[in-house]
Design a protein around this motif. Structure first.
Motif, short mmCIF file in Angstrom:
data_model
loop_
_atom_site.label_atom_id
_atom_site.label_comp_id
_atom_site.label_asym_id
_atom_site.label_seq_id
_atom_site.Cartn_x
_atom_site.Cartn_y
_atom_site.Cartn_z
N TYR A 192 0.83 -1.21 0.00
CA TYR A 192 0.00 0.00 0.00
C TYR A 192 0.87 1.26 0.00
N ALA A 193 1.92 1.26 0.83
CA ALA A 193 2.84 2.41 0.85
C ALA A 193 3.55 2.57 -0.49
N ALA A 194 3.92 1.46 -1.10
CA ALA A 194 4.59 1.54 -2.40
C ALA A 194 3.64 2.10 -3.47
N LEU A 195 2.39 1.71 -3.43
CA LEU A 195 1.42 2.22 -4.40
C LEU A 195 1.17 3.71 -4.22
N LEU A 196 1.16 4.18 -2.97
CA LEU A 196 0.96 5.60 -2.74
C LEU A 196 2.14 6.43 -3.20
N ASN A 197 3.32 5.82 -3.29
CA ASN A 197 4.52 6.55 -3.71
C ASN A 197 4.67 6.65 -5.22
N ILE A 198 3.78 6.02 -5.97
CA ILE A 198 3.83 6.14 -7.43
C ILE A 198 3.43 7.57 -7.81
N PRO A 199 4.23 8.27 -8.60
CA PRO A 199 3.90 9.67 -8.96
C PRO A 199 2.55 9.76 -9.66
N ASP A 200 1.80 10.80 -9.30
CA ASP A 200 0.50 11.01 -9.93
C ASP A 200 0.63 11.27 -11.43
N GLU A 201 1.76 11.86 -11.83
CA GLU A 201 1.95 12.16 -13.25
C GLU A 201 1.97 10.89 -14.09
N VAL A 202 2.54 9.83 -13.54
CA VAL A 202 2.60 8.56 -14.27
C VAL A 202 1.20 8.00 -14.47
N CYS A 208 -4.58 9.09 -19.67
CA CYS A 208 -4.72 9.79 -20.95
C CYS A 208 -4.57 8.84 -22.13
N ASP A 209 -3.78 7.77 -21.92
CA ASP A 209 -3.62 6.76 -22.97
C ASP A 209 -4.70 5.70 -22.93
N GLY A 210 -5.67 5.86 -22.03
CA GLY A 210 -6.77 4.90 -21.93
C GLY A 210 -6.46 3.67 -21.12
N ILE A 211 -5.40 3.70 -20.33
CA ILE A 211 -5.03 2.55 -19.48
C ILE A 211 -5.61 2.79 -18.10
N THR A 212 -6.62 2.06 -17.72
CA THR A 212 -7.27 2.21 -16.42
C THR A 212 -7.57 0.84 -15.83
N GLY A 213 -8.02 0.87 -14.57
CA GLY A 213 -8.45 -0.36 -13.92
C GLY A 213 -7.36 -1.40 -13.78
N PHE A 217 -3.09 -1.39 -13.37
CA PHE A 217 -2.33 -2.03 -12.28
C PHE A 217 -1.30 -3.01 -12.84
N ARG A 218 -1.70 -3.78 -13.83
CA ARG A 218 -0.79 -4.81 -14.38
C ARG A 218 0.35 -4.20 -15.18
N LYS A 219 0.08 -3.16 -15.95
CA LYS A 219 1.09 -2.62 -16.85
C LYS A 219 1.90 -1.47 -16.25
N ILE A 220 1.33 -0.73 -15.32
CA ILE A 220 1.99 0.46 -14.79
C ILE A 220 2.41 0.26 -13.33
N LYS A 221 1.44 -0.05 -12.48
CA LYS A 221 1.73 -0.10 -11.05
C LYS A 221 2.58 -1.29 -10.66
N LEU A 222 2.25 -2.48 -11.18
CA LEU A 222 2.96 -3.68 -10.77
C LEU A 222 4.46 -3.62 -11.04
N PRO A 223 4.91 -3.18 -12.22
CA PRO A 223 6.37 -3.07 -12.42
C PRO A 223 7.03 -2.08 -11.47
N LEU A 224 6.30 -1.03 -11.07
CA LEU A 224 6.89 -0.02 -10.19
C LEU A 224 6.99 -0.48 -8.74
N ILE A 225 6.18 -1.46 -8.35
CA ILE A 225 6.23 -1.93 -6.96
C ILE A 225 6.97 -3.26 -6.83
N LEU A 226 7.63 -3.70 -7.90
CA LEU A 226 8.37 -4.96 -7.81
C LEU A 226 9.41 -4.97 -6.70
#
Length: 316
Positions: A192-202, A208-213, A217-226
Motif C-alpha cells: 500500500y505504501a509503495a502504491l501511494l509513492n507512485i507519482p500522480d503524473e505517471v 490519458c492513454d486509456g489505461i485504467t483499472g 495495475f498490471r502494466k503500470i503499477k505492478l512493475p513499479l512496486i516490484l
C-alpha cells in the motif's frame, strides 16, 4: 610567494573535523545488537561443531551435520520438519502475499470510502500476541465447543466441517492459514505504501492513454512496486523459516498430530531443550539452528545477488 606556492595553497584539501558523534550515537544500538544477535549466533555455530566424546566436550567438525542428515533417529524428524517448513512457506507465498497485494490495490483506489477503517481492521491482527491468536483459533475450530460448526451450519455447510487441527492431512494447512490471517496486514501495508509513492503524473499519463483499472495495475503499477514485492517475499521467507511461536501455541511443542505440523523451529526447541521424557541435546540443537541459518542466508543471498539485479535491469 611564488605562483607554485599559491597554487599548492589553493588546491590543498580542506580537512573536515572528525564526526565522532556518529559513532557515539551508533554505539548503543551496535552493542545491544552484538550482545543479543551476533554473539549468540557465533556461539551457536561454534557449538554445532562440538559434541560429547567419551564424557568430554570435544571438537567433532561436521559430524553433527552428518548425524542430522543420515542418522535414522534424527534424519526422519529433520526431513519431515524441513518439508513441512517448505509447505508452510509456499502457502504464505501463494495465499498471504497475493491477498495482501490485492487488498492494497483496492485500498489505494482514490474513491474508496472507509479505506482507513478497512486498513486498520486488517492490520490489527498483526498487533495481537501469537498466544491470543492461537488460543482464539483453537476455540473457534474446536469440534466440541467451537463456534465454527454452528456458523457453518447457519449457511448450510456443516457437512464440510471437520476437526482440521486434529487431522494430519489438514493440520499444517490450517495452521498456515491462521498465520496468513494474522500477518496478511504486513504485506498489505508495505505494498500500500509503495502504491501511494507512485507519482500522480505517471498515472495521469496512463489514463490519458486509456489505461485504467486492472490493465493500469498490471502494466503500470505492478512493475513499479516490484522492489517492494521482493522485500515482502524476503521477509516472508525469513519469517517462515524462523517460525515457531504460533505452531507451539496451537499444536504444542510436539507439533501434532503425529508431527504433521512439525517445522524446524519446533524441532529445534525439542532437540535443544528436551520435551517430556526426551533429554535435550545442545550440540544437535545448535546444529539444527545452524542449518536454519544457512537456509535463510542462502535464500536472502539469492534474492540480493540474483533476483534483485534482474529486477533492476527490468526497471531501468
Amino acid at each position: 610567494m611564488s605562483d607554485t606556492d599559491m597554487t599548492d595553497t589553493a588546491i590543498a584539501p580542506v580537512k573536515r573535523p572528525a564526526r565522532w558523534h556518529i559513532l557515539i550515537f551508533l554505539a548503543p544500538a551496535f552493542l545491544v545488537y552484538t550482545a543479543v544477535m551476533i554473539l549468540p549466533l557465533i556461539e551457536t555455530l561454534r557449538l554445532s561443531l562440538f559434541n560429547m566424546v567419551e564424557g568430554q566436550f570435544a571438537f567433532v567438525g561436521f559430524d553433527n551435520f552428518r548425524t542430522l542428515f543420515t542418522d535414522p533417529r534424527l534424519s526422519a524428524d529433520f526431513w519431515n520438519a524441513l518439508g513441512n517448513n517448505v509447505i508452510f512457506f509456499i502457502i504464505h507465498m501463494v495465499v498471504q502475499n497475493p491477498v495482501g497485494i490485492a487488498i492494497a490495490a483496492m485500498l489505494s483506489a482514490p474513491n474508496l470510502r472507509f479505506a482507513a477503517f478497512y486498513r486498520s481492521a486488517i492490520f490489527v491482527p498483526t498487533l495481537l500476541s501469537f498466544v491470543i491468536v492461537g488460543f482464539i483459533w483453537k476455540l473457534i475450530l474446536s469440534p466440541i465447543w467451537g463456534i465454527a460448526p454452528g456458523m457453518m451450519d447457519w449457511v448450510g455447510l456443516k457437512w464440510a466441517f471437520a476437526p482440521w487441527l486434529g487431522k494430519p492431512e489438514t493440520a499444517l494447512v490450517t495452521v498456515s492459514l491462521i498465520s496468513v490471517w494474522q500477518y496478511v496486514g504486513i504485506p498489505m501495508m508495505l505494498i500500500y505504501a509503495a502504491l501511494l509513492n507512485i507519482p500522480d503524473e505517471v498515472l495521469e499519463a496512463a489514463e490519458c492513454d486509456g489505461i485504467t483499472g486492472w490493465s493500469q495495475f498490471r502494466k503500470i503499477k505492478l512493475p513499479l512496486i516490484l522492489p517492494s514485492i521482493g522485500i515482502v517475499s524476503v521477509l516472508t521467507f525469513v519469517g517462515n523459516f524462523n517460525a515457531f511461536d504460533l505452531i507451539y501455541t496451537v499444536q504444542s511443542a510436539l507439533a501434532g498430530p503425529n508431527g504433521a505440523t512439525d517445522i524446524l523451529g519446533t524441532l529445534l526447541y525439542r532437540t535443544f531443550f528436551g520435551f517430556q521424557n526426551q533429554m535435550g541435546d545442545r550440540s544437535m540443537g545448535a546444529t539444527i539452528a545452524a542449518v536454519m541459518f544457512l537456509i535463510i542466508l542462502a535464500g536472502v543471498s539469492l534474492y540480493l545477488f540474483v533476483i534483485q539485479r534482474r529486477m533492476r535491469r527490468y526497471q531501468f
